[in-house]
Design an enzyme around this catalytic site. Structure first.
Site, short mmCIF file in Angstrom:
data_model
loop_
_atom_site.label_atom_id
_atom_site.label_comp_id
_atom_site.label_asym_id
_atom_site.label_seq_id
_atom_site.Cartn_x
_atom_site.Cartn_y
_atom_site.Cartn_z
N THR A 102 -22.57 -67.24 30.51
CA THR A 102 -21.46 -67.50 31.44
C THR A 102 -21.24 -66.31 32.35
O THR A 102 -20.11 -66.02 32.74
CB THR A 102 -20.16 -67.79 30.66
OG1 THR A 102 -19.89 -66.70 29.77
CG2 THR A 102 -20.28 -69.07 29.87
N THR A 178 -26.47 -61.70 26.24
CA THR A 178 -26.63 -60.29 25.88
C THR A 178 -27.34 -60.06 24.54
O THR A 178 -27.92 -59.00 24.34
CB THR A 178 -25.26 -59.59 25.83
OG1 THR A 178 -24.42 -60.24 24.87
CG2 THR A 178 -24.60 -59.61 27.20
N ASP A 179 -27.30 -61.03 23.63
CA ASP A 179 -27.79 -60.77 22.27
C ASP A 179 -29.26 -60.35 22.24
O ASP A 179 -29.64 -59.47 21.46
CB ASP A 179 -27.59 -61.99 21.38
CG ASP A 179 -26.16 -62.12 20.89
OD1 ASP A 179 -25.32 -61.28 21.27
OD2 ASP A 179 -25.87 -63.06 20.12
N LYS A 256 -28.59 -53.13 22.74
CA LYS A 256 -27.19 -53.50 22.56
C LYS A 256 -26.69 -52.83 21.29
O LYS A 256 -27.18 -53.10 20.19
CB LYS A 256 -27.06 -55.02 22.44
CG LYS A 256 -25.63 -55.50 22.32
CD LYS A 256 -25.55 -57.03 22.32
CE LYS A 256 -24.12 -57.50 22.16
NZ LYS A 256 -23.97 -58.97 22.24
#
Length: 438
Positions: A102, A178-179, A256
């Site tokens: 999103t 992002t993962d 991350k």
């Protein structure tokens, strides 16, 4: 009763601002907010309300005691963004490739609606600022959660990026969850050969319907970086928790490092390439980046998918290594302890794997620092068994690189040479102590 029936009976519409009184632990509690449309995974008997602070809550219909409309949803006149979409003479062309997430959506607090953005008009509604930076051309390649990303998706993204760059685009932005963004960034770093233009991956840690969302600023900064002189694969995300600047990280050195912070992405064992401010200012933090050129991008997408990433832990069984060998895996990347160690009792299985032609590579689960198998006896045994030490490569980067290397050769000597060759900045030539936990 379903939510749609509940609302229809009471003449309430999505976007109406309401006050709901519900029963909670034997007491009545009141909430005010906008009625949200049901989404794919929401329960049919749960009403979703967007509170004024931007957060959503779900309220079971059976718990609702009273509901009153405080303000009807405003019906806005249709707004067209043709001027933005048509572009401006002299601005560079940038393609934004959507893969899911999103990143480019924005809440309309007057109606409670969330605009997903991947047509040009939707992007113009969500983040009009990017059209002041470049003539943006959006393309939705696929729409999946990043945890569902597979190597075949990396290949598709690589070909789409190359197609855009070779057709004259000044740069490309890839909107990504992002993962697993670090894995995709590494894959593109190896697959895109002779890269002469910027390729920027961008995502959002906070969904776009939250007031703390980082989506818009990340997207603005990523488009600005896509028009820069840096001809590398990069990840652009928030540089700190406020809305001041973003950082551009090299695609093979980024990870991350937090589940939810907006500045979750860090350059590991290295410094970022640049700071980017939304107003267009760019401060380069290093000079050794690949510069823009007119070279045509080639896609080298030969990969071997039968590669595993295995984390060492107390009590790990050699059966795990044996299982992978018996199942025909061609490569294993181990996240060893400390300098790159495993328990002594699994070394015979590692030795067997190498003897049967399986490439075994060593990284460190410490993340920071460099593998060194010459310090302790365990490391020397692993070297003797044929393990390839991966310097200061991130485990995820080594995993992707081994896939790519094995796609080109399965001769273990050649694999060793290629794994220790620095193709895309994945190996830092010397250990930098100024990059630790920065």
């Amino acid at each position: 009763m379903r939510v749609d029936e509940f609302l229809k009976e009471r003449n309430i519409n999505v976007g109406d601002f309401v006050r709901i009184t519900k029963e909670e632990d034997g007491e009545e509690v009141t909430y005010e907010g906008y009625i949200m449309p049901p989404y794919e995974l929401s329960a049919g008997d749960t009403l979703v309300l967007k509170l004024e602070n931007g957060y959503n809550i779900g309220i079971a219909l059976e718990k609702i005691r009273r509901i009153e409309v405080l303000e009807r949803a405003k019906v806005k006149p249709e707004v067209h963004f043709e001027a933005l979409i048509e572009g401006k003479p002299g601005l560079p062309e940038v393609t934004i490739i959507g893969t899911g997430g999103t990143i480019a959506s924005r809440i309309d607090y007057e109606t409670g609606a969330v605009y997903p953005a991947f047509t040009a008009e939707e992007l113009a509604k969500a983040v009009p600022e990017i059209f002041e930076v470049a003539n943006v051309k959006p393309k939705l390649l696929f729409n999946i959660f990043s945890e569902d990303m597979k190597p075949k998706h990396w290949v598709k993204i690589a070909h789409e990026v190359a197609k855009a760059l070779n057709s004259g685009d000044y740069g490309v932005v890839v909107a990504h969850g992002t993962d697993t963004m670090g894995y995709t960034a590494a894959a593109l770093s190896f697959m895109l050969r002779n890269l002469g233009k910027p390729v920027v991956l961008v995502g959002a840690q906070r969904s776009s319907d939250r007031p703390s969302s980082d989506a818009a600023m990340n997207l603005i900064c990523s488009v600005r970086m896509a028009t820069s002189e840096v001809a590398e694969v990069m990840v652009v995300m928030h540089g700190e928790t406020g809305d001041t600047y973003c950082l551009a990280h090299r695609g093979t050195k980024v990870r991350k490092m937090h589940t939810s912070r907006r500045d979750a992405f860090r350059s590991i064992n290295d410094v970022p390439i640049a700071k980017i401010w939304p107003n267009g200012e760019i401060e380069f933090l290093r000079k050794d980046y690949r510069k823009r050129s007119d070279e045509e991008v080639e896609v080298d997408d030969k990969i071997e998918e039968k590669v595993a990433l295995v984390k060492v832990y107390p009590g790990i069984s050699s059966e795990i290594i044996d299982f992978l060998v018996d199942k025909g895996y061609k490569g294993i990347v181990i996240e060893g302890t400390g300098l790159g160690h495993t328990p002594n009792d699994i070394i015979p299985s590692i030795e067997r794997a190498v003897e049967e032609g399986v490439a075994v590579c060593m990284t460190s689960q410490c993340i920071y620092g460099r593998v060194n198998l010459n310090v302790y006896s365990t490391g020397r045994k692993l070297l003797k068994a044929g393990v390839i030490p991966c310097e200061d490569m991130l485990p995820e980067t080594a995993y992707v690189k081994l896939m790519w290397v094995l796609g080109h050769t399965q001769n273990l000597e050649e694999v060793r040479k290629m794994m220790l060759t620095n193709y895309a900045g994945e190996i830092t030539p010397y250990t930098r102590f100024d990059t630790y936990l920065r």
